[in-house]
Write an enzyme that holds these catalytic residues in place. Sequence first.
Site, PDB file in Angstrom:
ATOM      1  N   GLU A 281       0.832  -1.210   0.000  1.00  0.00           N
ATOM      2  CA  GLU A 281       0.000   0.000   0.000  1.00  0.00           C
ATOM      3  C   GLU A 281       0.863   1.254   0.000  1.00  0.00           C
ATOM      4  OE1 GLU A 281      -3.391   0.299  -0.382  1.00  0.00           O
ATOM      5  OE2 GLU A 281      -3.068  -1.804  -0.912  1.00  0.00           O
ATOM      6  N   TRP A 284       1.563   2.044  -3.466  1.00  0.00           N
ATOM      7  CA  TRP A 284       0.562   2.828  -4.186  1.00  0.00           C
ATOM      8  C   TRP A 284       0.823   4.327  -4.018  1.00  0.00           C
ATOM      9  CZ3 TRP A 284      -2.996   1.851  -7.799  1.00  0.00           C
ATOM     10  CH2 TRP A 284      -3.353   0.515  -8.016  1.00  0.00           C
ATOM     11  N   TRP A 312     -21.057  13.357 -18.466  1.00  0.00           N
ATOM     12  CA  TRP A 312     -21.215  13.644 -17.041  1.00  0.00           C
ATOM     13  C   TRP A 312     -22.482  14.458 -16.821  1.00  0.00           C
ATOM     14  CZ3 TRP A 312     -17.947  10.951 -14.167  1.00  0.00           C
ATOM     15  CH2 TRP A 312     -16.675  10.649 -14.657  1.00  0.00           C
ATOM     16  N   ASN A 350     -10.344   4.188   4.091  1.00  0.00           N
ATOM     17  CA  ASN A 350     -10.092   4.062   2.650  1.00  0.00           C
ATOM     18  C   ASN A 350     -11.195   3.299   1.918  1.00  0.00           C
ATOM     19  OD1 ASN A 350      -8.215   4.518   0.365  1.00  0.00           O
ATOM     20  ND2 ASN A 350      -8.207   2.281   0.305  1.00  0.00           N
ATOM     21  N   TRP A 368     -15.299  13.672 -11.330  1.00  0.00           N
ATOM     22  CA  TRP A 368     -14.481  13.333 -10.175  1.00  0.00           C
ATOM     23  C   TRP A 368     -13.798  14.559  -9.586  1.00  0.00           C
ATOM     24  CZ3 TRP A 368      -9.330  14.541 -10.446  1.00  0.00           C
ATOM     25  CH2 TRP A 368      -8.757  14.684 -11.712  1.00  0.00           C
ATOM     26  N   TRP A 391      -9.065   9.373  -6.927  1.00  0.00           N
ATOM     27  CA  TRP A 391     -10.310   9.766  -7.592  1.00  0.00           C
ATOM     28  C   TRP A 391     -10.354   9.278  -9.038  1.00  0.00           C
ATOM     29  CZ3 TRP A 391     -14.933  11.309  -6.085  1.00  0.00           C
ATOM     30  CH2 TRP A 391     -15.070  11.710  -4.764  1.00  0.00           C
TER      31      TRP A 391
END
Length: 482
Positions: A281, A284, A312, A350, A368, A391
């Site tokens: 993690e 990431w 959108w 998360n 987003w 996002w």
Amino acid sequence: MSHALVWIRRDLRLADNPALRAALEAGHAPIFVYVHAPQEEGDWSPGAASRAWLGRSLLAFESRLVEHGASLVVLEAASDDALASLAARVGAVAVYWNRCYEPASIARDKQVKMRLRDEGLEARSFNGALLVEPWQVHTGEGGPYRVFTPFWRKASGLLADPARWTPPARLPALPDAISGHEHGPRAIEALGLGPRLDWDAGFWKRFEPGEAGAVELLDAFIEGAAGSYLEQRNLPDRAGTSRLSPHLHFGEIAPWRIVDALRRAGFPKGAQPQVDGYIRELGWREFSHHLLFHYPDTATGNLNPRFNDFDWSDAKEHAAALEAWQQGRTGVPIVDAGMRELWQTGWMHNRVRMIVASFLTKNLRLRWQHGARWFWDTLVDADLANNTQGWQWTAGTGADAAPYFRIFNPVTQAARFDTRGTYIRRWCPELADLPDKALYAPWEHEDERKLRAPSWPAQPVVDLKASREKALAAYQRTTASR
């Protein structure tokens, strides 16, 4: 002894501070200086929650310096002007700092370095924030990665093991050329970083900004959740994650110290996959910085250009729905619980971040960027690279993104990961008396809702099934047009 300025930004620690270490090893007396110039962050000056954390973190750093006999100089001016002027005043021969990796920061730091060198000063920067810097990892063709797994495979092979570094017990005091009003707690408080109202009071029940708070959290994680991280990390009702993200963002702890501490902790062999999962993690986080460095426009634009023409929803027409999402009153319990946790604590679990992001971009079908901006202002761990990547991943517009047709069902997600309803009941007390069968989708149990949660909306702001079908249809139109 010669002086060197140590320019403090998001490296609010003494231990494992490469810039400080370099100054001392070069034989210089370090002068710590923080330059407050949020306008130099471009469109991404710190949000309200970040400013509140920064104010407390600076005070904690000052307190740590005082313990070592030093103090923090605080200036408000353009960074190049402030550093050049201070260096001339104290006779400094060098300026050292740890790198930031956001586009505006990179441009600013290049300008600062040129200015200082033109002034005849030594100007050097160091890696104080990442396990592997963005330009160190590249594909076989020499380009950047856009998929996490091969990136992390390559990056893992490049990981160095920087030795932990502890500062000396005493550091030099400030020279007489520094006036009293330029350093210390009063100079920090004069920046006005805290909110006018104490809306952030709930933040500090959960977090302690500063180096000591980071170390305490790391120790608690190692003693507690780290050995079962993969099993616990998706459960928002318990402390199954490290919660170190704001400390990492503000540089109150080095990522390599976290990795080193985990590897030295002596976990049993069976727990090693759990620990490795946490280190992955951290990978990431590295990947997010890699992406933002190589694709700087993605802070505001889609990495995948296919979505530039995506259908959108119009934000003006759906302003009420966006506001309901921001305020945690969509009528969907797990979504509202997450948004209220965010508002009250400056942080969100998360798993719940993914759920609320999916709801905004898929069910409400809003861009987003609206969510990213709200998180930027309300998260204490608001990090441009992580926020952007997270996002875009959920929206399906970024690198290694979740497929757009993967739409989180907030009802089934809540039932799966908040099995006892503890998280929802904590943050949505109006629902506390509902039985479990009605908790996750109160609109499907109207009699129970009226009796036990009469203030809860009869229907959510959007029909989950219908909105999912509309999102899938919009996705199909986008792919068909390519």
